[in-house]
Design an enzyme around this catalytic site. Structure first.
Site, short mmCIF file in Angstrom:
data_model
loop_
_atom_site.label_atom_id
_atom_site.label_comp_id
_atom_site.label_asym_id
_atom_site.label_seq_id
_atom_site.Cartn_x
_atom_site.Cartn_y
_atom_site.Cartn_z
N LYS A 63 0.82 -1.22 0.00
CA LYS A 63 0.00 0.00 0.00
C LYS A 63 0.85 1.27 0.00
CE LYS A 63 -4.44 -1.66 1.32
NZ LYS A 63 -5.66 -1.54 2.05
N LYS A 95 -4.11 -9.24 -5.90
CA LYS A 95 -5.40 -9.45 -5.24
C LYS A 95 -6.48 -8.53 -5.82
CE LYS A 95 -7.20 -8.15 -0.77
NZ LYS A 95 -6.93 -7.26 0.33
N LYS A 97 -11.27 -3.61 -3.60
CA LYS A 97 -12.34 -2.65 -3.89
C LYS A 97 -11.84 -1.22 -4.08
CE LYS A 97 -13.97 -3.25 0.74
NZ LYS A 97 -12.75 -3.04 1.52
#
Ligand code: AQP
Length: 333
Positions: free
Chosen positions: A114, A195, A198
């Protein structure tokens, strides 16, 4: 307090819930609520680590709650609440920060990923796994249903709890994970090595539970398949990650095992597999969407659910907070 074993899980209101979230988490939540005392939280404090816009976050919270209800989470059977409505999460988070090593957090793979995709790499993003540990430990959780992507965070939770217990006695239950064996990790449609998420900025990477038939058709038709020869439909994560991902989604929404699907589709093409998946996904999502609109319109009903959910959650959370504050020697009047 309940006699049943306690299950805790959460979901971040960071965007449109994906088929990955459904398969990896919500579909399990629905089954578990029949057997366990289930506590499910909309993790809004986690969501602010990516600094969403005020109105988007606000909308996403009720969207996520409504979609959980539409997917079959029953407030009569489970506790469902908004994380920020129970301040004990943040209180325990601070205490656990003092029992977590900097090096442990630096090793978290989700943070490593991230930090490259976020412009704002804040301390909240780094600290996220400790807040997650607080979420779980606050309710003396026995079992946590999570996708494979969260295993490292749960292992950290267990380590923090063991460390705390080794100093102060038996304060926290050591939780175990429940992994959906078929679901593993649902991958991105355009990059099956990554992955499905959303908050992905490219919406073609995921199927959202809100996607209509046109979008589903477009996204699945564009999904990456594999260029190996011969192009047979076979589950092989190493040689055929794209086809395996589509088979995995199909198997989870139809309930037909991957082995059976391989036999059924033995003489078919990749295109046939996509057509089959589009048909099944469209009818699966239509049902969820209809229920979602029904709940989403009724804000009074949603508010009642989260109000009573938070009241019950606070009762459980307070018991743990009292134990922890006493154990570490904070002064109480
Ligand atoms: N691709 C996935 N396959 C299987 N399970 C998944 N989960 C998420 N993505 C997949 C599971 O969904 C639950 C809720 O996830 P979350 O919202 O708390 O955070 P996340 O894991 O970070 O999910 P996303 O979709 O990737 O959100 P963003 O984009 O905001 O980071 C968890 O149990 C997770 O395992």
């Amino acid at each position: 307090m309940t006699e049943k074993k306690i299950v805790f899980s959460g979901i971040q209101p960071t965007g449109c819930i994906t088929i990955g979230n459904y398969i990896g988490a919500i579909s399990q939540w629905k089954i578990l609520q029949k057997k366990y005392f289930c506590i499910y939280c909309i993790a809004d404090l986690h969501a602010i680590t990516i600094c969403p816009e005020k109105y988007i976050l606000n909308k996403n919270i009720l969207d996520t709650l409504s979609i959980c209800l539409a997917c079959g989470i029953k407030p009569e059977e489970s506790i469902i609440f908004i994380q920020s409505h129970v301040p004990q999460h943040a209180q325990l988070n601070w205490v656990l920060n003092c029992f977590t090593n900097f090096g442990e957090l630096k090793r978290m793979t989700q943070f490593k990923e991230k930090q490259y995709s976020n412009k704002n790499v804040n301390i909240g993003l780094f600290n996220y796994p400790v807040l997650m540990a607080a979420d779980v430990l606050l309710y003396q959780t026995n079992k946590i249903p999570v996708g494979k992507d969260q295993i490292q965070h749960i292992e950290l939770t267990r380590n923090i709890a063991r460390r705390f217990n080794s100093i102060y006695g038996n304060i926290f239950k050591i939780p175990e994970t429940i992994i959906n064996k078929n679901g593993f990790c649902i991958k991105s449609l355009l990059n099956p090595k990554k992955k499905m998420s959303k908050s992905d900025i490219n919406t073609n990477n995921f199927i959202s539970l809100f996607d209509d038939d046109i979008l589903v058709k477009k996204k699945i038709n564009n999904a990456i398949t594999d260029s190996d020869n011969p192009s047979i439909i076979k589950y092989d994560l190493y040689r055929k990650p794209g086809i395996s991902n589509l088979l995995n989604i199909l198997s989870n929404i139809t309930g037909i095992s991957i082995k059976k699907l391989e036999v059924e589709l033995k003489n078919e093409t990749y295109n046939d597999l996509k057509k089959y998946l589009i048909k099944e996904l469209c009818s699966f999502l239509k049902e969820i969407r209809e229920k979602y609109y029904f709940y989403r319109k009724n804000e009074k009903y949603l508010n009642n659910i989260i109000f009573s959910g938070a009241e019950i959650a606070k009762k459980y959370a307070n018991v743990s907070i009292d134990k922890v504050f006493n154990a570490i020697g904070l002064y109480k009047i």
